[in-house]
Design a protein around this motif. Structure first.
Motif, PDB file in Angstrom:
ATOM      1  N   TRP A  35       0.521  -1.191   0.260  1.00  0.00           N
ATOM      2  CA  TRP A  35       0.143   0.025  -0.493  1.00  0.00           C
ATOM      3  C   TRP A  35       0.754   1.344   0.035  1.00  0.00           C
ATOM      4  CZ3 TRP A  35      -5.509   0.032  -0.526  1.00  0.00           C
ATOM      5  CH2 TRP A  35      -5.658  -1.715  -0.376  1.00  0.00           C
ATOM      6  N   PHE A  36       0.489   2.549  -1.015  1.00  0.00           N
ATOM      7  CA  PHE A  36       1.401   3.328  -0.960  1.00  0.00           C
ATOM      8  C   PHE A  36       0.117   5.347  -1.053  1.00  0.00           C
ATOM      9  CE2 PHE A  36       5.485   2.544  -2.329  1.00  0.00           C
ATOM     10  CZ  PHE A  36       5.417   0.428  -2.907  1.00  0.00           C
ATOM     11  N   ARG A  37       0.540   5.277   0.146  1.00  0.00           N
ATOM     12  CA  ARG A  37      -0.391   6.515  -0.403  1.00  0.00           C
ATOM     13  C   ARG A  37       0.593   8.169  -0.779  1.00  0.00           C
ATOM     14  NH1 ARG A  37      -0.137   7.816   6.072  1.00  0.00           N
ATOM     15  NH2 ARG A  37       1.280   9.009   6.551  1.00  0.00           N
ATOM     16  N   GLU A  43       4.674  13.999  -2.911  1.00  0.00           N
ATOM     17  CA  GLU A  43       5.327  12.826  -3.165  1.00  0.00           C
ATOM     18  C   GLU A  43       4.757  11.527  -2.564  1.00  0.00           C
ATOM     19  OE1 GLU A  43       9.125  13.893  -5.220  1.00  0.00           O
ATOM     20  OE2 GLU A  43       9.478  12.689  -3.934  1.00  0.00           O
ATOM     21  N   ARG A  44       3.926  10.246  -3.779  1.00  0.00           N
ATOM     22  CA  ARG A  44       3.444   9.010  -3.082  1.00  0.00           C
ATOM     23  C   ARG A  44       4.831   8.401  -2.232  1.00  0.00           C
ATOM     24  NH1 ARG A  44       0.622   5.346  -7.928  1.00  0.00           N
ATOM     25  NH2 ARG A  44      -0.129   7.517  -8.073  1.00  0.00           N
ATOM     26  N   GLU A  45       4.218   8.028  -0.983  1.00  0.00           N
ATOM     27  CA  GLU A  45       5.159   6.639  -0.301  1.00  0.00           C
ATOM     28  C   GLU A  45       4.714   6.105  -0.349  1.00  0.00           C
ATOM     29  OE1 GLU A  45       4.859   9.824   3.275  1.00  0.00           O
ATOM     30  OE2 GLU A  45       2.973   8.806   3.457  1.00  0.00           O
ATOM     31  N   GLY A  46       5.169   5.151   0.501  1.00  0.00           N
ATOM     32  CA  GLY A  46       4.947   3.185   0.981  1.00  0.00           C
ATOM     33  C   GLY A  46       4.049   3.282   2.192  1.00  0.00           C
ATOM     34  N   VAL A  47       3.643   2.927   2.206  1.00  0.00           N
ATOM     35  CA  VAL A  47       2.445   2.773   4.184  1.00  0.00           C
ATOM     36  C   VAL A  47       2.995   1.291   4.075  1.00  0.00           C
ATOM     37  CG1 VAL A  47       0.868   2.673   5.023  1.00  0.00           C
ATOM     38  CG2 VAL A  47       1.293   4.542   2.855  1.00  0.00           C
ATOM     39  N   ALA A  90      -4.648  11.506   2.303  1.00  0.00           N
ATOM     40  CA  ALA A  90      -4.324  11.104   1.022  1.00  0.00           C
ATOM     41  C   ALA A  90      -5.160  10.075   0.691  1.00  0.00           C
ATOM     42  CB  ALA A  90      -2.599  10.196   1.368  1.00  0.00           C
ATOM     43  N   VAL A  91      -4.686  10.014  -1.303  1.00  0.00           N
ATOM     44  CA  VAL A  91      -5.111   8.734  -1.829  1.00  0.00           C
ATOM     45  C   VAL A  91      -3.915   7.854  -1.898  1.00  0.00           C
ATOM     46  CG1 VAL A  91      -5.409   8.110  -4.314  1.00  0.00           C
ATOM     47  CG2 VAL A  91      -5.984  10.446  -3.439  1.00  0.00           C
ATOM     48  N   TYR A  92      -4.932   6.118  -1.487  1.00  0.00           N
ATOM     49  CA  TYR A  92      -4.494   4.845  -1.126  1.00  0.00           C
ATOM     50  C   TYR A  92      -4.194   4.208  -2.238  1.00  0.00           C
ATOM     51  CZ  TYR A  92      -3.829   6.774   3.950  1.00  0.00           C
ATOM     52  OH  TYR A  92      -3.382   7.180   4.842  1.00  0.00           O
ATOM     53  N   TYR A  93      -3.068   4.055  -2.647  1.00  0.00           N
ATOM     54  CA  TYR A  93      -2.620   3.130  -3.661  1.00  0.00           C
ATOM     55  C   TYR A  93      -1.712   1.855  -3.517  1.00  0.00           C
ATOM     56  CZ  TYR A  93      -2.426   7.072  -6.173  1.00  0.00           C
ATOM     57  OH  TYR A  93      -3.018   8.570  -7.158  1.00  0.00           O
ATOM     58  N   CYS A  94      -3.152   0.681  -4.162  1.00  0.00           N
ATOM     59  CA  CYS A  94      -2.740  -1.269  -3.760  1.00  0.00           C
ATOM     60  C   CYS A  94      -1.899  -1.087  -5.020  1.00  0.00           C
ATOM     61  CB  CYS A  94      -3.784  -1.794  -3.477  1.00  0.00           C
ATOM     62  SG  CYS A  94      -3.735  -3.577  -3.695  1.00  0.00           S
ATOM     63  N   ALA A  95      -0.426  -1.415  -4.742  1.00  0.00           N
ATOM     64  CA  ALA A  95       0.160  -1.939  -5.512  1.00  0.00           C
ATOM     65  C   ALA A  95       0.488  -3.411  -5.860  1.00  0.00           C
ATOM     66  CB  ALA A  95       1.426  -0.655  -5.350  1.00  0.00           C
ATOM     67  N   SER A  96       1.206  -3.508  -6.753  1.00  0.00           N
ATOM     68  CA  SER A  96       1.432  -5.403  -6.846  1.00  0.00           C
ATOM     69  C   SER A  96       2.251  -5.859  -7.488  1.00  0.00           C
ATOM     70  CB  SER A  96       0.448  -6.467  -7.059  1.00  0.00           C
ATOM     71  OG  SER A  96      -0.087  -6.598  -8.252  1.00  0.00           O
ATOM     72  N   ALA A  97       3.000  -7.164  -7.256  1.00  0.00           N
ATOM     73  CA  ALA A  97       4.554  -8.142  -8.590  1.00  0.00           C
ATOM     74  C   ALA A  97       5.436  -7.282  -7.832  1.00  0.00           C
ATOM     75  CB  ALA A  97       3.818  -7.755  -9.515  1.00  0.00           C
ATOM     76  N   GLY A 114      -6.335   4.056  -6.655  1.00  0.00           N
ATOM     77  CA  GLY A 114      -6.075   5.041  -6.050  1.00  0.00           C
ATOM     78  C   GLY A 114      -7.534   5.246  -4.724  1.00  0.00           C
ATOM     79  N   ILE A 115      -7.391   5.380  -4.027  1.00  0.00           N
ATOM     80  CA  ILE A 115      -8.910   5.627  -3.658  1.00  0.00           C
ATOM     81  C   ILE A 115      -8.769   6.331  -2.086  1.00  0.00           C
ATOM     82  CG2 ILE A 115      -8.418   4.088  -1.434  1.00  0.00           C
ATOM     83  CD1 ILE A 115     -11.427   3.613  -2.047  1.00  0.00           C
ATOM     84  N   GLN A 116      -9.502   7.258  -2.246  1.00  0.00           N
ATOM     85  CA  GLN A 116      -9.234   8.657  -1.418  1.00  0.00           C
ATOM     86  C   GLN A 116      -9.638   7.920   0.338  1.00  0.00           C
ATOM     87  OE1 GLN A 116      -8.185  11.842  -1.984  1.00  0.00           O
ATOM     88  NE2 GLN A 116      -8.521  12.710  -0.027  1.00  0.00           N
ATOM     89  N   VAL A 117      -9.214   8.234   1.077  1.00  0.00           N
ATOM     90  CA  VAL A 117      -8.579   8.522   2.650  1.00  0.00           C
ATOM     91  C   VAL A 117      -8.630  10.076   3.176  1.00  0.00           C
ATOM     92  CG1 VAL A 117      -8.597   7.462   4.980  1.00  0.00           C
ATOM     93  CG2 VAL A 117      -8.782   6.179   2.853  1.00  0.00           C
TER      94      VAL A 117
END
Length: 121
Positions: A35-37, A43-47, A90-97, A114-117
């Motif tokens: 998960w990133f946000r 900038e986008r950052e790792g969660v 933030a907007v939270y993003y799921c990332a894979s692989a 992405g999805i808003q929190v």
């Protein structure tokens, strides 16, 4: 092309909880995910990330509050967020692989929309 779809975002007051979900279109990309946000103007950052062996990595800002987990049968990745703070907005993003346990964006091949929190004080 792997598709990732996030859900579970929304608005909550400080101290509240949310549980984000990410459903993948295949199972192969589930083995290393994260998960990133991205907050407005930043900038986008790792969660949090989770590798093939179940090892986890958390950003210092969320340690002890957020928990990443995975359900292979449901092809899903989760992020349980507790004790939310306004700075978690933030907007939270799921990332894979991903190819390794890391917070580095370049190591992740597929991304959700992405999805808003939003956390209010």
């Amino acid at each position: 092309q792997v598709q990732l779809v996030e859900s579970g975002g929304g608005s909550v007051q400080a101290g509240g909880s949310l549980n984000l979900s990410c459903v993948a279109s295949d199972t192969h990309s589930l083995y290393c995910m994260g998960w990133f946000r991205q907050a407005s103007g930043k900038e986008r950052e790792g969660v949090a990330t989770l590798d093939t062996f179940g090892r986890t990595l958390y950003a210092d800002l969320v340690k002890g509050r957020f928990t990443i987990s995975r359900d292979h049968a449901k092809k899903s990745l989760y992020l349980q967020m507790n004790s939310l703070k306004p700075e978690d907005t933030a907007v939270y993003y799921c990332a894979s692989a991903c190819s390794r346990l890391t917070m580095e964006i370049a190591y992740f091949q597929y991304w959700g929309q992405g999805i808003q929190v939003t956390v209010s004080s």
